[in-house]
Write a protein that holds these residues in place. Sequence first.
Motif, PDB file in Angstrom:
ATOM      1  N   LYS A  81       7.691   1.890   5.501  1.00  0.00           N
ATOM      2  CA  LYS A  81       7.119   0.857   4.608  1.00  0.00           C
ATOM      3  C   LYS A  81       7.802  -0.491   4.832  1.00  0.00           C
ATOM      4  N   THR A  82       9.138  -0.471   4.833  1.00  0.00           N
ATOM      5  CA  THR A  82       9.882  -1.732   4.981  1.00  0.00           C
ATOM      6  C   THR A  82       9.639  -2.339   6.361  1.00  0.00           C
ATOM      7  N   CYS A  83       9.641  -1.496   7.384  1.00  0.00           N
ATOM      8  CA  CYS A  83       9.404  -2.014   8.751  1.00  0.00           C
ATOM      9  C   CYS A  83       8.016  -2.625   8.871  1.00  0.00           C
ATOM     10  N   ALA A 141      17.651   2.599   3.696  1.00  0.00           N
ATOM     11  CA  ALA A 141      16.776   2.952   2.572  1.00  0.00           C
ATOM     12  C   ALA A 141      16.611   1.764   1.631  1.00  0.00           C
ATOM     13  N   THR A 142      15.396   1.593   1.168  1.00  0.00           N
ATOM     14  CA  THR A 142      15.155   0.586   0.121  1.00  0.00           C
ATOM     15  C   THR A 142      15.666   1.158  -1.198  1.00  0.00           C
ATOM     16  N   ILE A 143      16.388   0.342  -1.913  1.00  0.00           N
ATOM     17  CA  ILE A 143      16.940   0.801  -3.194  1.00  0.00           C
ATOM     18  C   ILE A 143      16.123   0.139  -4.297  1.00  0.00           C
ATOM     19  N   TRP A 168       5.125  -5.755  -2.737  1.00  0.00           N
ATOM     20  CA  TRP A 168       6.221  -5.023  -3.374  1.00  0.00           C
ATOM     21  C   TRP A 168       6.508  -3.773  -2.541  1.00  0.00           C
ATOM     22  N   ASP A 169       7.664  -3.789  -1.895  1.00  0.00           N
ATOM     23  CA  ASP A 169       8.090  -2.693  -1.020  1.00  0.00           C
ATOM     24  C   ASP A 169       8.928  -1.734  -1.873  1.00  0.00           C
ATOM     25  N   THR A 170       8.404  -0.546  -2.143  1.00  0.00           N
ATOM     26  CA  THR A 170       9.102   0.354  -3.065  1.00  0.00           C
ATOM     27  C   THR A 170       9.898   1.425  -2.304  1.00  0.00           C
TER      28      THR A 170
HETATM   29 MG   LIG Z   1      12.100   0.858   2.688  1.00  0.00          MG
END
Ligand SMILES: [Mg+2]
Length: 259
Positions: free
Chosen positions: A65-67, A83-85, A106-108
Amino acid sequence: MNILAPVRRDRVLAELPQCLRKEAALHVHKDFHPRVTCACQEHRTGTVGFKISKVIVVGDLSVGKTCLINRFCKDTFDKNYKATIGVDFEMERFEVLGVPFSLQLWDTAGQERFKCIASTYYRGAQAIIIVFNLNDVASLEHTKQWLADALKENDPSSVLLFLVGSKKDLSTPAQYVLMEKDALKVAQEMKAEYWAVSSLTGENVREFFFRVAALTFEANVLAELEKSGARRIGDVVRIHSEDSNLYLTTSKKKPTCCP
Ligand SMILES: [Mg+2]
Ligand SMILES: Nc1nc2c(ncn2[C@@H]2O[C@H](COP(=O)(O)OP(=O)(O)OP(=O)(O)O)[C@@H](O)[C@H]2O)c(=O)[nH]1
């Protein structure tokens, strides 16, 4: 971010970007809804000078997701997993049919222990992007639960859904074909638009976000026109019976109108 600075030239949308697969598309019209085009030409798109839509990105941990967001917003790719926190947030500005428009992305977090924090940000989304890894069938199965959780906080009748298979660069063409078959089925059940992307190579990333921007903008303006009573008495409303796979015009009953 300076909201008054001109929009980047590569974020200008003058035409409707097309879907990836007609079998699983939110709609397959070639152009923007005629009422939207007309309203933009006449500057009747709403009371504010610029529009913003909230988009949430959900899915299992480490599906990318973040990438995906970083590839589009910053044109970067990090091969190390961080990891996204809770949640992260990016704002991306576009110009659609001459109207300034922004996506709040919004990156969860996908990790179970952060899910509780992340889910508090689900509310008020105009679009939900559910990401799975094209090389991990379990992550596709889990998309239904991610969707159910996100829909608890949103209005299922108005939110736009996108099902995105990630890490396409890691599958062979044969593996991809098999996975795509299952993914299209899931997308159809969810009434989501299907996409397959690679954040490593950039394949389909720009096309996908342009489609998200275009469809959320279109829905946003249509809702605005409806709210402001812009539909004049005597407007002709025509339902296109030949439209197929048009989740918006079938299940959500948004008629296609003459401008
Ligand atoms: Mg992430
Ligand atoms: N080969 C390849 N690897 C990818 C791709 N996208 C992401 N990855 C890798 O997958 C790992 C996880 O990516 P993230 O974007 O951090 O995953 P995430 O979904 O944000 O994970 P959480 O924040 O924990 O929910 C990283 O090591 C990335 O480098 C891709 O398109 N291709």
